[in-house]
Design an enzyme around this catalytic site. Structure first.
Site, PDB file in Angstrom:
ATOM      1  N   TYR A 142     -26.356  29.154  16.451  1.00 33.61           N
ATOM      2  CA  TYR A 142     -27.464  30.101  16.286  1.00 33.61           C
ATOM      3  C   TYR A 142     -26.968  31.540  16.119  1.00 33.61           C
ATOM      4  CZ  TYR A 142     -30.597  26.314  17.753  1.00 33.61           C
ATOM      5  OH  TYR A 142     -31.282  25.131  17.844  1.00 33.61           O
ATOM      6  N   LYS A 152     -20.056  16.685  19.928  1.00 35.56           N
ATOM      7  CA  LYS A 152     -19.742  15.729  18.867  1.00 35.56           C
ATOM      8  C   LYS A 152     -18.241  15.863  18.562  1.00 35.56           C
ATOM      9  CE  LYS A 152     -22.299  13.805  16.235  1.00 35.56           C
ATOM     10  NZ  LYS A 152     -22.479  12.343  16.122  1.00 35.56           N
ATOM     11  N   ASP A 209     -25.478  12.581  20.195  1.00 36.60           N
ATOM     12  CA  ASP A 209     -26.475  11.659  19.624  1.00 36.60           C
ATOM     13  C   ASP A 209     -26.701  10.473  20.559  1.00 36.60           C
ATOM     14  OD1 ASP A 209     -23.818  11.002  19.036  1.00 36.60           O
ATOM     15  OD2 ASP A 209     -24.298  10.009  17.149  1.00 36.60           O
ATOM     16  N   ASP A 238     -30.756  22.604  22.906  1.00 36.28           N
ATOM     17  CA  ASP A 238     -32.127  22.853  22.434  1.00 36.28           C
ATOM     18  C   ASP A 238     -32.846  21.505  22.259  1.00 36.28           C
ATOM     19  OD1 ASP A 238     -34.299  24.157  21.469  1.00 36.28           O
ATOM     20  OD2 ASP A 238     -33.347  24.949  19.662  1.00 36.28           O
ATOM     21  N   ASP A 260     -35.525  19.439  25.177  1.00 38.62           N
ATOM     22  CA  ASP A 260     -36.901  19.088  24.805  1.00 38.62           C
ATOM     23  C   ASP A 260     -37.152  17.589  24.986  1.00 38.62           C
ATOM     24  OD1 ASP A 260     -37.620  21.639  24.261  1.00 38.62           O
ATOM     25  OD2 ASP A 260     -38.153  21.322  22.166  1.00 38.62           O
TER      26      ASP A 260
END
Ligand code: NAD
Length: 362
Positions: free
Chosen positions: A143, A194, A227, A251, A255
């Protein structure tokens, strides 16, 4: 001896002030019954600050926040400010506050209260007793990384670029927060990246491993590809205690974890910087303009955020426990705001929910 703490209270926009009024009741209760007193500074942020100061976060407000032990915020935003310039939008006030206070670790608990187990879309046996904490790196990663932008390639094509970048000190400091918190909980950290396809993920894994070996070998550490973590969160979320991860994966995973609990009006959060510096505590939900001013808002996410402030910034873990167990008891009695209403329960307003909590605390 009475302990005194300085709090900056930023109610913000929409349902923020309504929820914050209920936090004030809890503050008064603490002052009346515990050996604690508060020096309160109240100020505006977001749209309310834009209306008053012409900017969503005034310098003097920021200085008050920095000089406090903790900052308690409601929520920002709303249709009234939709046409305001991007850099003066309400949400920008919150982003500036996080940046200026150097809050690099975002803590999002996902806690399932037994009384609300049916609010989750997952089966009760999967989420019963769920208590996990996601620690998301908040000031680095894709970001913020450079280069970034959209480039015209001149052949009718364009290229969008963002850069995922982490340095050791950024991984180290958020890792420390996660390991420290795990020691106060179930002593397990799952670090997600990852590393199989990203160099920044490989560095993340190596640095977390080195930190663990050097300082936190008493904590159980597990590495998981992000993942897979997303899958595991909906398959068997109870396997997790503390999850530490980068800004982007955090992020998404926070959620997903939040929705294991099912109710936005119940979710608190904390953002922390260096030890000894003030933290920022705010509900996960926004300003809910659709119900603002109607007494329908659930104030518990904001109250639970205040409980996190007591625990993480004010060294009042005992009082945080009192508030959290009072919330649990109020829910067990079937007292509900409309967002968490269920058959056989009693629907109450925002203010009545606050009153019920105080009655339970008392
Ligand atoms: P929202 O979280 O405000 O609302 C989503 C839905 O959940 C709405 O139907 C709302 O009524 C309901 N809801 C949210 N909190 C509730 C509560 N405590 N009690 C009962 N119901 C609740 O998200 P949105 O509608 O996408 O955004 C509205 C505004 O809030 C926008 O301006 C957005 O930018 C802003 N926002 C601010 C923050 C923040 O301050 N941290 C976070 C998210 C969105």
């Amino acid at each position: 001896m009475t302990k005194n703490y300085t709090l900056t209270i930023l109610p913000g926009d929409g349902i923020g002030p309504e929820a914050m009024a209920e936090v004030r009741k809890v503050i008064t209760w603490l002052e009346d019954t515990q050996d604690i007193s508060f020096t309160l500074h109240e100020d505006d942020i977001g749209g309310a600050a834009y209306d008053r100061y012409g900017v969503p976060l005034a310098d003097e407000t920021l200085q008050k926040c920095k000089a406090s032990d903790a900052v308690i915020m409601g929520s920002v935003g709303g249709p009234k400010w939709d046409k305001v310039d991007y850099d003066k939008r309400p949400e920008q006030g919150l982003l500036n506050l996080r940046k200026e206070m150097q809050l690099f670790a975002n803590l999002r608990p996902a806690l399932v209260f037994d009384a609300l187990i049916d609010a989750s879309t997952l089966k009760p046996e999967i989420v019963r007793g769920l208590d996990i904490l996601i620690v998301r790196e908040l000031t680095g990663g894709v970001y913020f990384g450079e280069p970034r932008g959209i480039e015209d390639l001149g052949n009718g094509q364009r290229r969008g670029v963002n850069t995922q970048v982490y340095e050791t000190y950024e991984i180290d400091r958020v890792g420390r927060v996660a390991f420290d918190l795990a020691r106060k909980r179930n002593n397990k950290v799952t670090s997600c990246e990852k590393a199989n396809v990203m160099e920044s993920g490989k560095l993340w894994r190596e640095d977390i491993t080195a930190l663990h070996t050097a300082n936190f070998s008493d904590v159980t550490l597990e590495h998981m590809y992000a993942d897979n973590a997303a899958m595991q969160l909906v398959r068997n979320p109870s396997q997790f205690d503390v999850i530490v991860t980068d800004n982007l994966f955090g992020d998404l995973l926070s959620d997903a974890a939040a929705m294991c609990t099912g109710s936005l009006g119940m979710l608190p959060s904390a953002s922390l910087g260096e030890a000894g510096k003030p933290g920022l505590y705010e509900p996960v939900h926004g300003s809910a303009p659709d119900i603002a001013g109607q007494g329908k808002a659930n104030p518990l996410a904001t109250i639970l955020s205040f409980a996190m402030a007591l625990r993480y910034s004010l060294d009042c873990g005992e009082q945080a426990n009192l508030i959290e167990s009072a919330v649990q008891k109020v829910l067990e009695k079937g007292i509900r705001t409309p967002d968490i209403m269920a058959n056989g329960c009693t629907e109450v307003s925002t203010a009545k929910m606050g009153d019920a909590l105080i009655a339970e605390l008392s």
